[in-house]
Write a protein that holds these residues in place. Structure first.
Motif, PDB file in Angstrom:
ATOM      1  N   SER A  61       0.848  -1.189   0.000  1.00 23.23           N
ATOM      2  CA  SER A  61       0.000   0.000   0.000  1.00 23.23           C
ATOM      3  C   SER A  61       0.886   1.242   0.000  1.00 23.23           C
ATOM      4  O   SER A  61       1.749   1.393   0.863  1.00 23.23           O
ATOM      5  N   THR A  79       2.036  -6.069   3.572  1.00 25.80           N
ATOM      6  CA  THR A  79       1.460  -7.062   4.481  1.00 25.80           C
ATOM      7  C   THR A  79       0.942  -8.242   3.669  1.00 25.80           C
ATOM      8  O   THR A  79       0.688  -8.133   2.464  1.00 25.80           O
ATOM      9  N   GLU A  82      -4.743 -12.188   3.371  1.00 18.39           N
ATOM     10  CA  GLU A  82      -5.365 -13.318   4.046  1.00 18.39           C
ATOM     11  C   GLU A  82      -6.727 -13.677   3.461  1.00 18.39           C
ATOM     12  O   GLU A  82      -7.288 -14.719   3.785  1.00 18.39           O
ATOM     13  N   SER A  91     -12.090  -4.030   0.699  1.00 19.96           N
ATOM     14  CA  SER A  91     -11.466  -3.412   1.870  1.00 19.96           C
ATOM     15  C   SER A  91     -10.981  -4.448   2.877  1.00 19.96           C
ATOM     16  O   SER A  91     -10.035  -4.200   3.622  1.00 19.96           O
ATOM     17  N   GLU A  94      -7.567  -5.555   1.321  1.00 15.35           N
ATOM     18  CA  GLU A  94      -6.513  -4.559   1.167  1.00 15.35           C
ATOM     19  C   GLU A  94      -6.472  -3.522   2.285  1.00 15.35           C
ATOM     20  O   GLU A  94      -5.573  -2.682   2.315  1.00 15.35           O
ATOM     21  N   GLY A  95      -7.421  -3.574   3.191  1.00 15.32           N
ATOM     22  CA  GLY A  95      -7.509  -2.530   4.204  1.00 15.32           C
ATOM     23  C   GLY A  95      -6.344  -2.506   5.175  1.00 15.32           C
ATOM     24  O   GLY A  95      -5.877  -1.426   5.577  1.00 15.32           O
ATOM     25  N   ARG A  96      -5.853  -3.684   5.590  1.00 14.21           N
ATOM     26  CA  ARG A  96      -4.799  -3.718   6.609  1.00 14.21           C
ATOM     27  C   ARG A  96      -3.522  -3.031   6.141  1.00 14.21           C
ATOM     28  O   ARG A  96      -2.951  -2.217   6.879  1.00 14.21           O
ATOM     29  N   PRO A  97      -3.010  -3.326   4.930  1.00 14.37           N
ATOM     30  CA  PRO A  97      -1.813  -2.592   4.495  1.00 14.37           C
ATOM     31  C   PRO A  97      -2.046  -1.101   4.346  1.00 14.37           C
ATOM     32  O   PRO A  97      -1.152  -0.290   4.603  1.00 14.37           O
ATOM     33  N   LEU A  99      -4.096   0.755   6.197  1.00 15.02           N
ATOM     34  CA  LEU A  99      -4.084   1.328   7.543  1.00 15.02           C
ATOM     35  C   LEU A  99      -2.661   1.368   8.105  1.00 15.02           C
ATOM     36  O   LEU A  99      -2.280   2.340   8.770  1.00 15.02           O
ATOM     37  N   GLU A 100      -1.868   0.344   7.824  1.00 17.64           N
ATOM     38  CA  GLU A 100      -0.492   0.342   8.322  1.00 17.64           C
ATOM     39  C   GLU A 100       0.315   1.462   7.672  1.00 17.64           C
ATOM     40  O   GLU A 100       1.130   2.121   8.331  1.00 17.64           O
ATOM     41  N   GLU A 103      -0.699   4.765   9.156  1.00 23.79           N
ATOM     42  CA  GLU A 103      -0.193   4.923  10.521  1.00 23.79           C
ATOM     43  C   GLU A 103       1.230   5.478  10.543  1.00 23.79           C
ATOM     44  O   GLU A 103       1.635   6.116  11.523  1.00 23.79           O
TER      45      GLU A 103
END
Length: 249
Positions: A61, A79, A82, A91, A94-97, A99-100, A103
């Motif tokens: 991302s 990331t 999964e 989302s 692909e949402g976790r990367p 958000l990382e 951050e």
């Protein structure tokens, strides 16, 4: 997951709810003359990495922050994936990367543009809405194709600046005729023999459909995509290449 998306749509705000002046988007001089601080607008895009079997197993991302027309920060995150690709559930894949990567930003976005849908979504919760709600940041979805909804007019051979309303149909969890967003023509060829397709622009969170369309037009300079998203797309490719070079033995 679909239930969670409906819950996200229920708390999303599909109208203007921000503290900045949207008329200064894409115009640093207007922001300076008004005495306001230049807006920080981020573009978010992704690329994917494959394993030895050729399957996509990781997402990269990329986030590019721009202020006053200049890039002020670029960050990315990689990331594992999964969840397989399922239309309408992007989302969760692909949402976790995203958000990382967000951050790790040192700047605070005033507005976030995502390469994907916002309210133009079966359950009114595309990736721009999902991420916008999680981060509570004004957000807009910038999609290259129409996921759902019905254009209220032709979307072919449009002149620059044209916007065609996209309204809900029975496939969308919204009353028929609800305005979901717009097909927005940001660039066009001068030749009558070929044409550029519009972008499908929709509110993500804390932005109304008119402002979303205005922002897409204001932030598109010499290219079809708004500049923050175009820069994020380019950076995703660059970061992926550098990441793969670092993996080589």
């Amino acid at each position: 997951m679909e239930t969670l998306q409906r819950d996200i749509a229920d708390v999303a705000v599909f109208e203007d709810d921000f503290e900045f002046d949207p008329s200064t988007l894409g115009d640093p001089l207007a922001a300076a003359s008004s005495g306001a601080d230049p807006l920080t607008v981020v573009g978010v895009d992704q690329s994917f990495l494959t394993n030895e079997a050729g399957d996509q197993d990781r997402a990269l991302s990329a986030v590019v922050a721009m202020r006053g027309g200049e890039v002020v920060e670029r960050v990315h995150a990689v990331t594992s994936l999964e969840i397989p690709y399922i239309p309408g559930l992007l989302s969760f894949r692909e949402g976790r990367p995203i958000l990382e990567a967000l951050e790790t930003l040192s700047v605070e976005p005033d507005l976030a543009l995502f390469d994907g849908s916002g309210r133009i979504h079966f359950r009114q919760a595309g990736i721009a809405t999902h991420m916008g709600v999680v981060r509570d940041v004004p957000s807009i979805g910038i999609a290259k194709s129409l996921l759902c909804g019905e254009p209220q007019g032709s979307t072919e051979h449009l002149e620059v600046g044209t916007r065609v309303p996209i309204e809900a149909t029975e496939r969308v969890d919204a009353p028929a005729g609800t305005l979901l967003g717009y097909a927005v023509q940001t660039r066009q060829y001068e030749s009558p023999d070929r044409y550029i397709n519009p972008l499908y622009v929709s509110p993500g969170h804390r932005v109304g459909p008119e402002t979303a369309a205005d922002a897409a037009l204001a932030l598109a300079s010499s290219y079809k995509l708004p500049e923050p998203v175009r820069r994020a797309d380019s950076y995703a490719t660059e970061a992926k290449r550098e990441f793969l070079e670092g993996e080589e033995p």
